[in-house]
Design a protein around this motif. Structure first.
Motif, PDB file in Angstrom:
ATOM      1  N   VAL A  24       0.788  -1.221   0.008  1.00  0.00           N
ATOM      2  CA  VAL A  24       0.012  -0.062  -0.042  1.00  0.00           C
ATOM      3  C   VAL A  24       0.868   1.212   0.056  1.00  0.00           C
ATOM      4  N   PRO A  25       0.889   1.972  -1.190  1.00  0.00           N
ATOM      5  CA  PRO A  25       1.928   3.042  -1.281  1.00  0.00           C
ATOM      6  C   PRO A  25       1.651   4.130  -0.157  1.00  0.00           C
ATOM      7  N   ALA A  31       9.332   4.039   3.810  1.00  0.00           N
ATOM      8  CA  ALA A  31      10.513   4.089   4.797  1.00  0.00           C
ATOM      9  C   ALA A  31      10.766   2.662   5.410  1.00  0.00           C
ATOM     10  N   LEU A  32       9.680   1.994   5.920  1.00  0.00           N
ATOM     11  CA  LEU A  32       9.894   0.785   6.464  1.00  0.00           C
ATOM     12  C   LEU A  32      10.351  -0.188   5.512  1.00  0.00           C
ATOM     13  N   TYR A  33       9.951  -0.177   4.279  1.00  0.00           N
ATOM     14  CA  TYR A  33      10.549  -1.069   3.149  1.00  0.00           C
ATOM     15  C   TYR A  33      12.047  -1.183   3.108  1.00  0.00           C
ATOM     16  N   GLU A  34      12.346   0.370   2.993  1.00  0.00           N
ATOM     17  CA  GLU A  34      13.862   0.540   2.698  1.00  0.00           C
ATOM     18  C   GLU A  34      14.765   0.044   3.823  1.00  0.00           C
ATOM     19  N   GLN A  35      14.117   0.045   5.167  1.00  0.00           N
ATOM     20  CA  GLN A  35      14.939  -0.497   6.138  1.00  0.00           C
ATOM     21  C   GLN A  35      15.046  -2.002   6.095  1.00  0.00           C
ATOM     22  N   TYR A  36      13.812  -2.548   5.495  1.00  0.00           N
ATOM     23  CA  TYR A  36      13.988  -4.105   5.442  1.00  0.00           C
ATOM     24  C   TYR A  36      14.727  -4.578   4.256  1.00  0.00           C
ATOM     25  N   ARG A  37      14.874  -3.441   3.241  1.00  0.00           N
ATOM     26  CA  ARG A  37      15.474  -3.890   1.961  1.00  0.00           C
ATOM     27  C   ARG A  37      17.047  -4.003   2.290  1.00  0.00           C
ATOM     28  N   MET A  38      17.523  -2.925   3.215  1.00  0.00           N
ATOM     29  CA  MET A  38      18.687  -3.034   3.497  1.00  0.00           C
ATOM     30  C   MET A  38      19.202  -3.975   4.450  1.00  0.00           C
ATOM     31  N   LEU A  39      18.389  -4.499   5.446  1.00  0.00           N
ATOM     32  CA  LEU A  39      18.621  -5.795   6.197  1.00  0.00           C
ATOM     33  C   LEU A  39      18.805  -6.861   5.202  1.00  0.00           C
ATOM     34  N   THR A  54       9.665  -6.601  -3.053  1.00  0.00           N
ATOM     35  CA  THR A  54       9.972  -5.752  -3.991  1.00  0.00           C
ATOM     36  C   THR A  54       9.375  -4.361  -3.690  1.00  0.00           C
ATOM     37  N   TYR A  55       8.287  -4.277  -3.051  1.00  0.00           N
ATOM     38  CA  TYR A  55       7.271  -3.289  -2.915  1.00  0.00           C
ATOM     39  C   TYR A  55       6.536  -2.871  -4.106  1.00  0.00           C
ATOM     40  N   HIS A  56       6.334  -3.626  -4.983  1.00  0.00           N
ATOM     41  CA  HIS A  56       5.501  -3.300  -6.115  1.00  0.00           C
ATOM     42  C   HIS A  56       4.497  -4.281  -6.325  1.00  0.00           C
ATOM     43  N   TYR A  57       3.570  -4.028  -6.899  1.00  0.00           N
ATOM     44  CA  TYR A  57       2.293  -4.850  -7.321  1.00  0.00           C
ATOM     45  C   TYR A  57       2.653  -5.670  -8.549  1.00  0.00           C
TER      46      TYR A  57
END
Length: 93
Positions: A24-25, A31-39, A54-57
């Motif tokens: 859900v954009p 911001a939370l996705y970016e934290q998870y992506r880095m982890l 990937t935070y995409h539909y």
């Protein structure tokens, strides 16, 4: 091929009590996705793919293709699980 994958998806109407199975954009979610992506990037033997990774539909056929491609990448030459097959994996025995 000797094996087939059959994937079906059944749509449902959105409702307040249903959790969305797609990103859900929203600024806080991004911001939370970016934290998870880095982890996730720091995990060399773990793979993430699909809608939430990937935070995409994506349509389910696209997600299925991504998963199969990722399996080939992981088990192919130079991949962290190179040579892994159903016969050599302890998970399949």
């Amino acid at each position: 091929t000797e094996f087939s994958n059959i994937v079906r998806e059944y749509s449902q109407d959105d409702a307040p009590d249903r959790e969305p199975y797609y990103p859900v954009p929203a600024p806080d979610a991004r911001a939370l996705y970016e934290q998870y992506r880095m982890l996730a990037a720091a995990q060399p033997r773990v793979s993430f793919c699909g809608r939430l990774a990937t935070y995409h539909y994506y349509n389910m056929d696209q997600v299925t293709a991504m998963a199969l491609h990722e399996f080939d990448r992981l088990t192919g030459p130079g991949g962290p699980f190179a040579g892994l097959t159903a016969e050599t994996s302890p998970s399949f025995k």
